[in-house]
Design a protein around this motif. Structure first.
Motif, PDB file in Angstrom:
ATOM      1  N   SER A  32       0.745  -1.170  -0.108  1.00 11.18           N
ATOM      2  CA  SER A  32       0.008  -0.015   0.052  1.00 11.18           C
ATOM      3  C   SER A  32       0.830   1.230   0.030  1.00 11.18           C
ATOM      4  CB  SER A  32      -1.015  -0.222   1.184  1.00 11.18           C
ATOM      5  OG  SER A  32      -1.764   1.117   1.395  1.00 11.18           O
ATOM      6  N   LEU A  33       1.969   1.314   0.755  1.00  9.54           N
ATOM      7  CA  LEU A  33       2.752   2.390   0.736  1.00  9.54           C
ATOM      8  C   LEU A  33       3.691   2.668  -0.465  1.00  9.54           C
ATOM      9  CD1 LEU A  33       4.571   2.190   4.106  1.00  9.54           C
ATOM     10  CD2 LEU A  33       3.023   3.823   3.515  1.00  9.54           C
ATOM     11  N   PHE A  34       4.119   1.558  -1.242  1.00 11.37           N
ATOM     12  CA  PHE A  34       4.590   1.652  -2.530  1.00 11.37           C
ATOM     13  C   PHE A  34       3.510   2.275  -3.594  1.00 11.37           C
ATOM     14  CE2 PHE A  34       7.388  -2.034  -1.509  1.00 11.37           C
ATOM     15  CZ  PHE A  34       8.417  -1.278  -1.058  1.00 11.37           C
ATOM     16  N   ALA A  35       2.211   1.850  -3.706  1.00 10.11           N
ATOM     17  CA  ALA A  35       1.268   2.290  -4.439  1.00 10.11           C
ATOM     18  C   ALA A  35       1.019   4.008  -4.171  1.00 10.11           C
ATOM     19  CB  ALA A  35      -0.016   1.763  -4.358  1.00 10.11           C
ATOM     20  N   THR A  36       0.993   4.193  -2.740  1.00  8.92           N
ATOM     21  CA  THR A  36       0.909   5.622  -2.562  1.00  8.92           C
ATOM     22  C   THR A  36       1.954   6.455  -3.111  1.00  8.92           C
ATOM     23  OG1 THR A  36      -0.561   4.897  -0.784  1.00  8.92           O
ATOM     24  CG2 THR A  36       0.335   7.271  -0.855  1.00  8.92           C
ATOM     25  N   GLY A  37       3.339   5.868  -2.923  1.00  6.36           N
ATOM     26  CA  GLY A  37       4.354   6.599  -3.406  1.00  6.36           C
ATOM     27  C   GLY A  37       4.648   6.780  -4.607  1.00  6.36           C
TER      28      GLY A  37
END
Length: 144
Positions: A32-37
């Motif tokens: 989820s953090l990678f997608a947000t980044g």
């Protein structure tokens, strides 16, 4: 012989289940953090492009004042998916104008169907106060 309980070294089933749950939760959060980044990176890249296009158009107008005129959503040469607008307003000080240049990305039907929020619209605007004679004076027939 004594009654000794031989305990095997290893993990119990409960410990394995708990460790697996923690690992799965951590993996989901990291993805989820990678997608947000990635989403924020694309927004930043688009904003930088919009800023560069806007600054370029403003510099072009300042370099050649004969191009100064009111323009509304004209296609930007070389960037088919971007338009620009130019507006100038005289101020109370003689010869000083407020020049506003904005660029925005053309919304395709696909984007309109997905109903982008107004905050997701890709646009940028620059304001510059500069000295110019009024365009009506500049192009008056009395000038040679």
């Amino acid at each position: 012989m004594s009654n000794q309980v031989h305990r095997r070294g290893g993990f119990s089933l409960l410990e394995v289940i708990i460790a697996t749950a923690i690992l799965a939760t951590s993996t989901v959060l990291l993805l989820s953090l990678f997608a947000t980044g990635e989403r924020h990176s694309k927004k930043a890249e688009t904003r930088v492009l919009a800023q560069m296009l806007c600054q370029s158009k403003l510099d072009e107008l300042l370099a050649d004042p004969t191009l100064l005129g009111i323009v509304d959503d004209e296609p930007l040469a070389g960037y088919d998916d971007w338009t620009y607008s130019v507006d100038w307003t005289p101020t109370d000080i003689d010869g000083l104008v407020r020049l506003r240049v904005s660029v925005s990305e053309v919304e395709t039907m696909e984007r309109v169907d997905n109903t982008l929020a107004a905050s997701d619209r890709k646009a940028f605007e620059l304001l510059r106060w500069t000295r110019f004679e009024s365009p009506s004076d500049r192009f008056s027939p009395s000038q040679p």
